[in-house]
Write a protein that holds these residues in place. Structure first.
Motif, PDB file in Angstrom:
ATOM      1  N   ASP A 179       0.821  -1.214   0.000  1.00 19.50           N
ATOM      2  CA  ASP A 179       0.000   0.000   0.000  1.00 19.50           C
ATOM      3  C   ASP A 179       0.852   1.260   0.000  1.00 19.50           C
ATOM      4  O   ASP A 179       0.483   2.282  -0.596  1.00 19.50           O
ATOM      5  CB  ASP A 179      -0.939   0.004   1.206  1.00 19.50           C
ATOM      6  N   THR A 180       2.007   1.187   0.659  1.00 16.11           N
ATOM      7  CA  THR A 180       2.912   2.335   0.684  1.00 16.11           C
ATOM      8  C   THR A 180       3.417   2.654  -0.722  1.00 16.11           C
ATOM      9  O   THR A 180       3.459   3.816  -1.139  1.00 16.11           O
ATOM     10  CB  THR A 180       4.112   2.053   1.611  1.00 16.11           C
ATOM     11  N   PHE A 181       3.785   1.623  -1.447  1.00 18.86           N
ATOM     12  CA  PHE A 181       4.265   1.813  -2.828  1.00 18.86           C
ATOM     13  C   PHE A 181       3.157   2.337  -3.733  1.00 18.86           C
ATOM     14  O   PHE A 181       3.389   3.209  -4.570  1.00 18.86           O
ATOM     15  CB  PHE A 181       4.826   0.496  -3.373  1.00 18.86           C
ATOM     16  N   LEU A 182       1.953   1.811  -3.562  1.00 16.73           N
ATOM     17  CA  LEU A 182       0.838   2.262  -4.391  1.00 16.73           C
ATOM     18  C   LEU A 182       0.517   3.732  -4.113  1.00 16.73           C
ATOM     19  O   LEU A 182       0.230   4.508  -5.025  1.00 16.73           O
ATOM     20  CB  LEU A 182      -0.391   1.389  -4.150  1.00 16.73           C
ATOM     21  N   SER A 183       0.588   4.102  -2.840  1.00 12.34           N
ATOM     22  CA  SER A 183       0.339   5.502  -2.468  1.00 12.34           C
ATOM     23  C   SER A 183       1.422   6.429  -3.014  1.00 12.34           C
ATOM     24  O   SER A 183       1.166   7.600  -3.299  1.00 12.34           O
ATOM     25  CB  SER A 183       0.283   5.639  -0.943  1.00 12.34           C
ATOM     26  N   ALA A 184       2.633   5.891  -3.142  1.00  9.85           N
ATOM     27  CA  ALA A 184       3.756   6.697  -3.642  1.00  9.85           C
ATOM     28  C   ALA A 184       3.726   6.867  -5.154  1.00  9.85           C
ATOM     29  O   ALA A 184       4.508   7.643  -5.703  1.00  9.85           O
ATOM     30  CB  ALA A 184       5.077   6.059  -3.224  1.00  9.85           C
ATOM     31  N   GLY A 185       2.824   6.136  -5.827  1.00  8.46           N
ATOM     32  CA  GLY A 185       2.685   6.330  -7.266  1.00  8.46           C
ATOM     33  C   GLY A 185       2.943   5.117  -8.128  1.00  8.46           C
ATOM     34  O   GLY A 185       2.883   5.209  -9.353  1.00  8.46           O
ATOM     35  N   ALA A 186       3.228   3.957  -7.509  1.00  3.67           N
ATOM     36  CA  ALA A 186       3.434   2.746  -8.306  1.00  3.67           C
ATOM     37  C   ALA A 186       2.092   2.255  -8.851  1.00  3.67           C
ATOM     38  O   ALA A 186       1.080   2.287  -8.159  1.00  3.67           O
ATOM     39  CB  ALA A 186       4.089   1.654  -7.457  1.00  3.67           C
ATOM     40  N   ALA A 187       2.084   1.817 -10.109  1.00  6.78           N
ATOM     41  CA  ALA A 187       0.862   1.256 -10.694  1.00  6.78           C
ATOM     42  C   ALA A 187       0.577  -0.113 -10.092  1.00  6.78           C
ATOM     43  O   ALA A 187      -0.569  -0.467  -9.820  1.00  6.78           O
ATOM     44  CB  ALA A 187       1.005   1.154 -12.208  1.00  6.78           C
ATOM     45  N   TYR A 188       1.646  -0.887  -9.874  1.00  2.25           N
ATOM     46  CA  TYR A 188       1.536  -2.210  -9.258  1.00  2.25           C
ATOM     47  C   TYR A 188       2.740  -2.422  -8.348  1.00  2.25           C
ATOM     48  O   TYR A 188       3.858  -1.995  -8.660  1.00  2.25           O
ATOM     49  CB  TYR A 188       1.502  -3.327 -10.309  1.00  2.25           C
ATOM     50  N   ALA A 189       2.504  -3.082  -7.226  1.00  6.96           N
ATOM     51  CA  ALA A 189       3.571  -3.471  -6.316  1.00  6.96           C
ATOM     52  C   ALA A 189       3.395  -4.958  -6.026  1.00  6.96           C
ATOM     53  O   ALA A 189       2.407  -5.363  -5.401  1.00  6.96           O
ATOM     54  CB  ALA A 189       3.514  -2.658  -5.024  1.00  6.96           C
ATOM     55  N   VAL A 190       4.318  -5.763  -6.523  1.00  3.74           N
ATOM     56  CA  VAL A 190       4.177  -7.214  -6.484  1.00  3.74           C
ATOM     57  C   VAL A 190       5.155  -7.810  -5.484  1.00  3.74           C
ATOM     58  O   VAL A 190       6.355  -7.512  -5.529  1.00  3.74           O
ATOM     59  CB  VAL A 190       4.429  -7.819  -7.887  1.00  3.74           C
ATOM     60  N   SER A 191       4.642  -8.641  -4.585  1.00  2.15           N
ATOM     61  CA  SER A 191       5.487  -9.298  -3.591  1.00  2.15           C
ATOM     62  C   SER A 191       6.003 -10.622  -4.137  1.00  2.15           C
ATOM     63  O   SER A 191       5.236 -11.535  -4.437  1.00  2.15           O
ATOM     64  CB  SER A 191       4.701  -9.536  -2.301  1.00  2.15           C
ATOM     65  N   LYS A 192       7.319 -10.723  -4.272  1.00  6.90           N
ATOM     66  CA  LYS A 192       7.925 -11.969  -4.752  1.00  6.90           C
ATOM     67  C   LYS A 192       7.655 -13.114  -3.781  1.00  6.90           C
ATOM     68  O   LYS A 192       7.320 -14.230  -4.189  1.00  6.90           O
ATOM     69  CB  LYS A 192       9.434 -11.777  -4.934  1.00  6.90           C
ATOM     70  N   VAL A 193       7.781 -12.826  -2.496  1.00 12.50           N
ATOM     71  CA  VAL A 193       7.586 -13.858  -1.477  1.00 12.50           C
ATOM     72  C   VAL A 193       6.141 -14.336  -1.461  1.00 12.50           C
ATOM     73  O   VAL A 193       5.859 -15.540  -1.331  1.00 12.50           O
ATOM     74  CB  VAL A 193       7.991 -13.315  -0.084  1.00 12.50           C
TER      75      VAL A 193
END
Length: 353
Positions: free
Chosen positions: A220-234
Protein backbone atom coordinates in the motif's frame (compact mmCIF):
# COMPACT_ATOMS: atom_id res chain seq x y z
CA UNK A 1 37.38 20.96 -21.66
CA UNK A 2 39.25 23.42 -19.43
CA UNK A 3 40.36 26.83 -20.69
CA UNK A 4 44.06 25.90 -20.37
CA UNK A 5 43.52 22.80 -22.51
CA UNK A 6 41.72 24.82 -25.19
CA UNK A 7 44.51 27.43 -25.23
CA UNK A 8 47.11 24.66 -25.56
CA UNK A 9 45.28 23.16 -28.55
CA UNK A 10 44.96 26.57 -30.21
CA UNK A 11 48.70 27.15 -29.65
CA UNK A 12 49.58 23.81 -31.29
CA UNK A 13 47.32 24.47 -34.31
CA UNK A 14 48.67 27.98 -34.87
CA UNK A 15 52.27 26.73 -34.50
CA UNK A 16 51.71 23.99 -37.10
CA UNK A 17 50.18 26.49 -39.54
CA UNK A 18 53.10 28.93 -39.14
CA UNK A 19 55.81 26.24 -39.36
CA UNK A 20 54.35 24.59 -42.47
CA UNK A 21 53.88 27.97 -44.15
CA UNK A 22 57.49 28.93 -43.37
CA UNK A 23 58.87 25.62 -44.69
CA UNK A 24 56.79 25.78 -47.86
CA UNK A 25 57.79 29.40 -48.39
CA UNK A 26 61.46 28.35 -48.21
CA UNK A 27 60.80 25.36 -50.48
CA UNK A 28 59.31 27.58 -53.18
CA UNK A 29 62.27 29.99 -52.97
CA UNK A 30 64.77 27.12 -53.25
CA UNK A 31 63.01 25.42 -56.16
CA UNK A 32 61.46 28.24 -58.17
CA UNK A 33 64.59 29.20 -60.17
CA UNK A 34 66.26 25.79 -60.20
CA UNK A 35 66.79 23.92 -63.47
CA UNK A 36 64.00 21.35 -63.92
CA UNK A 37 62.36 22.69 -60.76
CA UNK A 38 58.60 22.16 -60.63
CA UNK A 39 57.61 23.49 -57.20
CA UNK A 40 57.30 27.09 -58.31
CA UNK A 41 54.39 28.38 -56.19
CA UNK A 42 52.96 27.97 -52.70
CA UNK A 43 50.04 25.81 -53.88
CA UNK A 44 52.42 23.26 -55.42
CA UNK A 45 54.49 23.31 -52.23
CA UNK A 46 51.46 22.52 -50.06
CA UNK A 47 50.37 19.78 -52.48
CA UNK A 48 53.85 18.19 -52.31
CA UNK A 49 53.77 18.41 -48.49
CA UNK A 50 50.32 16.77 -48.23
CA UNK A 51 51.01 13.86 -50.60
CA UNK A 52 54.34 13.24 -48.84
CA UNK A 53 52.99 13.38 -45.29
CA UNK A 54 50.11 11.07 -46.20
CA UNK A 55 52.57 8.70 -47.99
CA UNK A 56 50.52 8.91 -51.20
CA UNK A 57 53.54 10.08 -53.20
CA UNK A 58 52.14 10.83 -56.67
CA UNK A 59 55.53 12.00 -57.90
CA UNK A 60 54.09 14.89 -59.87
CA UNK A 61 56.05 17.39 -57.73
CA UNK A 62 59.46 16.86 -56.14
CA UNK A 63 62.43 19.00 -55.03
CA UNK A 64 65.60 19.05 -57.12
CA UNK A 65 67.86 21.35 -55.07
CA UNK A 66 69.88 20.23 -52.05
CA UNK A 67 68.08 22.63 -49.70
CA UNK A 68 64.71 21.71 -51.20
CA UNK A 69 65.47 18.03 -50.68
CA UNK A 70 66.44 18.78 -47.07
CA UNK A 71 62.90 20.03 -46.52
CA UNK A 72 61.65 17.00 -48.44
CA UNK A 73 63.57 14.67 -46.09
CA UNK A 74 61.92 16.46 -43.18
CA UNK A 75 58.47 15.80 -44.69
CA UNK A 76 59.32 12.14 -45.40
CA UNK A 77 60.47 11.55 -41.82
CA UNK A 78 57.45 13.42 -40.49
CA UNK A 79 55.13 11.27 -42.62
CA UNK A 80 56.02 8.22 -40.53
CA UNK A 81 54.78 9.88 -37.37
CA UNK A 82 51.89 11.58 -39.17
CA UNK A 83 50.55 8.35 -40.65
CA UNK A 84 50.95 6.58 -37.32
CA UNK A 85 49.11 9.43 -35.64
CA UNK A 86 46.25 9.25 -38.16
CA UNK A 87 45.87 5.47 -37.87
CA UNK A 88 46.13 5.52 -34.09
CA UNK A 89 43.70 8.42 -33.77
CA UNK A 90 41.22 6.85 -36.20
CA UNK A 91 41.43 3.50 -34.39
CA UNK A 92 40.87 5.18 -31.04
CA UNK A 93 37.89 7.12 -32.39
CA UNK A 94 36.30 3.96 -33.80
CA UNK A 95 36.87 2.06 -30.55
CA UNK A 96 35.51 4.99 -28.55
CA UNK A 97 32.43 5.13 -30.78
CA UNK A 98 31.81 1.38 -30.48
CA UNK A 99 32.24 1.52 -26.70
CA UNK A 100 29.79 4.41 -26.36
CA UNK A 101 27.32 2.59 -28.60
CA UNK A 102 27.65 -0.59 -26.53
CA UNK A 103 27.05 1.37 -23.32
CA UNK A 104 23.91 2.93 -24.82
CA UNK A 105 25.14 6.52 -24.87
CA UNK A 106 23.49 7.20 -28.24
CA UNK A 107 20.06 6.20 -26.93
CA UNK A 108 17.42 3.88 -28.36
CA UNK A 109 14.50 4.21 -30.76
CA UNK A 110 12.41 1.69 -28.78
CA UNK A 111 8.85 2.83 -28.11
CA UNK A 112 6.07 1.20 -26.12
CA UNK A 113 8.79 -0.89 -24.50
CA UNK A 114 9.64 -1.99 -20.95
CA UNK A 115 12.43 -0.30 -19.00
CA UNK A 116 14.09 -2.33 -16.23
CA UNK A 117 16.09 -0.22 -13.76
CA UNK A 118 18.54 -2.40 -11.86
CA UNK A 119 19.97 -5.70 -13.09
CA UNK A 120 20.26 -9.05 -11.33
CA UNK A 121 19.21 -12.65 -11.91
CA UNK A 122 15.59 -11.85 -11.10
CA UNK A 123 15.57 -8.98 -13.60
CA UNK A 124 17.08 -11.27 -16.21
CA UNK A 125 14.25 -13.79 -15.77
CA UNK A 126 11.65 -11.02 -16.07
CA UNK A 127 13.33 -9.73 -19.24
CA UNK A 128 13.40 -13.23 -20.73
CA UNK A 129 9.62 -13.56 -20.41
CA UNK A 130 9.04 -10.11 -21.97
CA UNK A 131 11.41 -10.78 -24.87
CA UNK A 132 9.86 -14.21 -25.49
CA UNK A 133 6.55 -12.37 -25.98
CA UNK A 134 8.31 -10.37 -28.74
CA UNK A 135 8.43 -7.08 -26.83
CA UNK A 136 11.45 -4.81 -26.40
CA UNK A 137 13.31 -4.14 -23.15
CA UNK A 138 15.70 -1.36 -22.16
CA UNK A 139 17.89 -2.21 -19.15
CA UNK A 140 19.50 0.52 -17.04
CA UNK A 141 22.45 -0.62 -14.94
CA UNK A 142 25.22 1.18 -13.06
CA UNK A 143 27.65 -1.74 -13.47
CA UNK A 144 29.59 -1.88 -16.76
CA UNK A 145 30.20 -5.60 -16.30
CA UNK A 146 26.45 -6.18 -16.76
CA UNK A 147 26.46 -4.73 -20.28
CA UNK A 148 28.31 -7.68 -21.83
CA UNK A 149 26.23 -10.15 -19.79
CA UNK A 150 23.03 -8.60 -21.14
CA UNK A 151 24.23 -8.45 -24.75
CA UNK A 152 25.38 -12.07 -24.61
CA UNK A 153 22.03 -13.24 -23.21
CA UNK A 154 19.62 -11.50 -25.61
CA UNK A 155 19.21 -10.55 -29.24
CA UNK A 156 20.03 -6.89 -29.94
CA UNK A 157 16.70 -6.67 -31.75
CA UNK A 158 14.78 -6.73 -28.44
CA UNK A 159 17.28 -5.50 -25.85
CA UNK A 160 18.94 -2.14 -25.18
CA UNK A 161 21.44 -2.09 -22.29
CA UNK A 162 22.31 1.34 -20.92
CA UNK A 163 25.12 2.12 -18.46
CA UNK A 164 24.20 5.07 -16.27
CA UNK A 165 24.22 6.43 -12.76
CA UNK A 166 20.76 5.64 -11.36
CA UNK A 167 20.48 9.10 -9.84
CA UNK A 168 21.01 10.83 -13.19
CA UNK A 169 17.31 11.01 -14.04
CA UNK A 170 17.90 13.25 -17.05
CA UNK A 171 20.07 10.50 -18.54
CA UNK A 172 17.12 8.10 -18.51
CA UNK A 173 15.76 9.89 -21.57
CA UNK A 174 18.34 7.93 -23.58
CA UNK A 175 16.32 4.83 -22.69
CA UNK A 176 13.38 6.70 -24.30
CA UNK A 177 11.63 6.46 -20.95
CA UNK A 178 8.85 8.91 -21.84
CA UNK A 179 7.81 6.59 -24.68
CA UNK A 180 8.03 3.42 -22.56
CA UNK A 181 4.95 1.36 -21.75
CA UNK A 182 6.11 0.83 -18.18
CA UNK A 183 9.16 0.90 -15.92
CA UNK A 184 10.10 -1.96 -13.61
CA UNK A 185 12.10 -1.04 -10.49
CA UNK A 186 14.40 -3.95 -9.74
CA UNK A 187 16.57 -3.04 -6.77
CA UNK A 188 17.29 -5.71 -4.16
CA UNK A 189 16.12 -3.64 -1.21
CA UNK A 190 12.53 -2.38 -0.68
CA UNK A 191 13.74 0.86 0.88
CA UNK A 192 15.95 1.55 -2.12
CA UNK A 193 13.01 0.85 -4.42
CA UNK A 194 10.73 3.21 -2.49
CA UNK A 195 13.23 6.08 -2.33
CA UNK A 196 13.94 5.73 -6.03
CA UNK A 197 10.22 5.62 -6.79
CA UNK A 198 9.64 8.92 -4.98
CA UNK A 199 12.55 10.65 -6.73
CA UNK A 200 11.62 9.14 -10.09
CA UNK A 201 8.07 10.51 -9.89
CA UNK A 202 9.44 14.03 -9.46
CA UNK A 203 10.94 13.82 -12.95
CA UNK A 204 8.52 11.49 -14.76
CA UNK A 205 5.03 11.86 -13.32
CA UNK A 206 3.14 10.07 -16.07
CA UNK A 207 5.35 7.00 -16.48
CA UNK A 208 3.78 3.72 -15.32
CA UNK A 209 5.88 2.09 -12.57
CA UNK A 210 5.93 -1.50 -11.29
CA UNK A 211 7.95 -2.57 -8.26
CA UNK A 212 8.86 -6.04 -6.98
CA UNK A 213 8.73 -6.22 -3.17
CA UNK A 214 10.31 -8.45 -0.58
CA UNK A 215 7.87 -7.30 2.10
CA UNK A 216 4.21 -7.57 1.08
CA UNK A 217 3.18 -5.22 3.92
CA UNK A 218 4.75 -2.32 2.00
CA UNK A 219 2.41 -2.80 -0.95
CA UNK A 220 0.00 0.00 0.00
CA UNK A 221 2.91 2.34 0.68
CA UNK A 222 4.27 1.81 -2.83
CA UNK A 223 0.84 2.26 -4.39
CA UNK A 224 0.34 5.50 -2.47
CA UNK A 225 3.76 6.70 -3.64
CA UNK A 226 2.69 6.33 -7.27
CA UNK A 227 3.43 2.75 -8.31
CA UNK A 228 0.86 1.26 -10.69
CA UNK A 229 1.54 -2.21 -9.26
CA UNK A 230 3.57 -3.47 -6.32
CA UNK A 231 4.18 -7.21 -6.48
CA UNK A 232 5.49 -9.30 -3.59
CA UNK A 233 7.93 -11.97 -4.75
CA UNK A 234 7.59 -13.86 -1.48
CA UNK A 235 3.78 -13.75 -1.59
CA UNK A 236 3.64 -15.25 -5.08
CA UNK A 237 6.23 -17.93 -4.33
CA UNK A 238 4.56 -18.92 -1.04
CA UNK A 239 1.20 -19.41 -2.77
CA UNK A 240 2.79 -21.54 -5.48
CA UNK A 241 4.73 -23.64 -2.97
CA UNK A 242 1.61 -24.20 -0.86
CA UNK A 243 -0.22 -25.31 -3.99
CA UNK A 244 2.55 -27.78 -4.81
CA UNK A 245 2.19 -29.25 -1.31
CA UNK A 246 -1.46 -30.29 -1.57
CA UNK A 247 -2.39 -29.98 -5.29
CA UNK A 248 0.82 -30.45 -7.26
CA UNK A 249 -0.80 -30.93 -10.68
CA UNK A 250 -2.75 -27.69 -10.37
CA UNK A 251 0.42 -25.97 -9.19
CA UNK A 252 2.37 -27.25 -12.18
CA UNK A 253 -0.28 -25.92 -14.57
CA UNK A 254 -0.24 -22.58 -12.74
CA UNK A 255 3.53 -22.33 -13.08
CA UNK A 256 3.36 -23.27 -16.77
CA UNK A 257 0.76 -20.67 -17.70
CA UNK A 258 2.70 -17.94 -15.90
CA UNK A 259 5.51 -18.23 -18.48
CA UNK A 260 5.43 -17.08 -22.09
CA UNK A 261 4.60 -19.83 -24.59
CA UNK A 262 6.39 -20.06 -27.93
CA UNK A 263 5.75 -23.64 -29.08
CA UNK A 264 2.87 -26.05 -29.53
CA UNK A 265 2.03 -27.76 -26.24
CA UNK A 266 3.60 -24.88 -24.31
CA UNK A 267 0.66 -23.01 -22.72
CA UNK A 268 0.48 -19.64 -21.05
CA UNK A 269 -2.05 -17.00 -19.99
CA UNK A 270 -2.37 -14.01 -22.34
CA UNK A 271 -4.43 -10.83 -22.66
CA UNK A 272 -5.36 -8.97 -25.82
CA UNK A 273 -6.92 -5.57 -26.25
CA UNK A 274 -10.22 -5.54 -28.15
CA UNK A 275 -10.03 -3.22 -31.14
CA UNK A 276 -12.44 -2.65 -34.01
CA UNK A 277 -10.84 -5.46 -36.01
CA UNK A 278 -11.50 -8.05 -33.28
CA UNK A 279 -13.96 -10.68 -34.61
CA UNK A 280 -15.59 -11.06 -31.17
CA UNK A 281 -16.50 -7.42 -30.64
CA UNK A 282 -20.13 -7.12 -29.38
CA UNK A 283 -20.53 -10.90 -29.15
CA UNK A 284 -21.55 -12.71 -25.93
CA UNK A 285 -19.03 -14.74 -23.97
CA UNK A 286 -20.68 -18.12 -24.57
CA UNK A 287 -20.40 -17.64 -28.33
CA UNK A 288 -16.85 -16.36 -27.95
CA UNK A 289 -15.83 -19.24 -25.66
CA UNK A 290 -17.11 -21.85 -28.13
CA UNK A 291 -15.73 -20.23 -31.26
CA UNK A 292 -12.28 -19.59 -29.74
CA UNK A 293 -12.02 -23.22 -28.64
CA UNK A 294 -12.91 -24.47 -32.12
CA UNK A 295 -10.80 -22.02 -34.15
CA UNK A 296 -7.79 -21.43 -31.90
CA UNK A 297 -7.91 -24.24 -29.32
CA UNK A 298 -7.77 -21.62 -26.56
CA UNK A 299 -9.90 -21.04 -23.47
CA UNK A 300 -11.54 -17.74 -22.46
CA UNK A 301 -10.83 -17.09 -18.77
CA UNK A 302 -11.81 -13.52 -18.04
CA UNK A 303 -12.42 -9.99 -19.30
CA UNK A 304 -10.78 -6.80 -18.12
CA UNK A 305 -12.75 -3.57 -18.57
CA UNK A 306 -13.19 -0.15 -17.02
CA UNK A 307 -16.13 0.49 -14.69
CA UNK A 308 -18.14 3.72 -14.41
CA UNK A 309 -15.38 5.26 -12.27
CA UNK A 310 -12.73 4.59 -14.90
CA UNK A 311 -11.13 1.85 -12.82
CA UNK A 312 -10.19 -1.37 -14.57
CA UNK A 313 -11.84 -4.48 -13.12
CA UNK A 314 -11.45 -8.16 -14.00
CA UNK A 315 -14.54 -10.24 -14.73
CA UNK A 316 -13.41 -13.78 -13.94
CA UNK A 317 -15.29 -16.53 -15.73
CA UNK A 318 -17.75 -13.98 -17.19
CA UNK A 319 -21.39 -14.99 -17.58
CA UNK A 320 -22.57 -16.31 -20.95
CA UNK A 321 -24.64 -13.16 -21.58
CA UNK A 322 -21.70 -10.77 -21.05
CA UNK A 323 -20.77 -9.05 -24.32
CA UNK A 324 -17.28 -8.14 -25.46
CA UNK A 325 -16.86 -4.35 -25.65
CA UNK A 326 -14.40 -2.05 -27.38
CA UNK A 327 -11.17 -1.57 -25.32
CA UNK A 328 -11.87 -4.64 -23.18
CA UNK A 329 -8.99 -7.04 -22.65
CA UNK A 330 -9.69 -10.70 -23.40
CA UNK A 331 -7.77 -12.95 -21.02
CA UNK A 332 -7.25 -16.50 -22.27
CA UNK A 333 -5.06 -19.62 -22.19
CA UNK A 334 -3.37 -20.63 -25.42
CA UNK A 335 -0.34 -22.50 -26.66
CA UNK A 336 2.56 -20.97 -28.59
CA UNK A 337 1.39 -22.21 -31.99
CA UNK A 338 -2.14 -20.83 -31.64
CA UNK A 339 -0.82 -17.48 -30.41
CA UNK A 340 0.30 -16.49 -33.91
CA UNK A 341 -3.20 -17.07 -35.32
CA UNK A 342 -4.80 -15.19 -32.43
CA UNK A 343 -2.54 -12.17 -32.93
CA UNK A 344 -3.37 -12.11 -36.63
CA UNK A 345 -7.11 -12.41 -36.00
CA UNK A 346 -7.22 -9.86 -33.15
CA UNK A 347 -4.90 -7.38 -34.89
CA UNK A 348 -2.85 -6.70 -31.75
CA UNK A 349 0.11 -8.17 -29.90
CA UNK A 350 -0.19 -9.87 -26.54
CA UNK A 351 -0.21 -7.59 -23.48
CA UNK A 352 -1.23 -4.02 -22.69
CA UNK A 353 0.90 -2.32 -25.32
Amino acid sequence: MHKKQKNYIYYIIISIILITFFLNFLLVNFERNAENGNIDNIANAYWYMIVTLTTVGYGDFYPVTALGRAIGYLYVLSSLGFLGFLISNLTNKIMEFMEKKKLGYFGTSFTNHIVIIGWNEFGKQVAEQIVRADHSVAVVTNDKANIDLILNSFSKKNIFPFFSDYENFENLKKANINQAFSVFLNFNDDTENLVYLLNFKKHYKNVRLIAALNNFNLRDTFLSAGAAYAVSKVNIISKLVASYIFEPDAAKITEDIMTTSTEEGDFDMQEYKVIEKNPYLNKNCLEVFTDMKIKFNCVLLALSRKNDNGERIVLKNPSKETKIKMNDYIILISDGKSKESIIEAFGVKEGRF
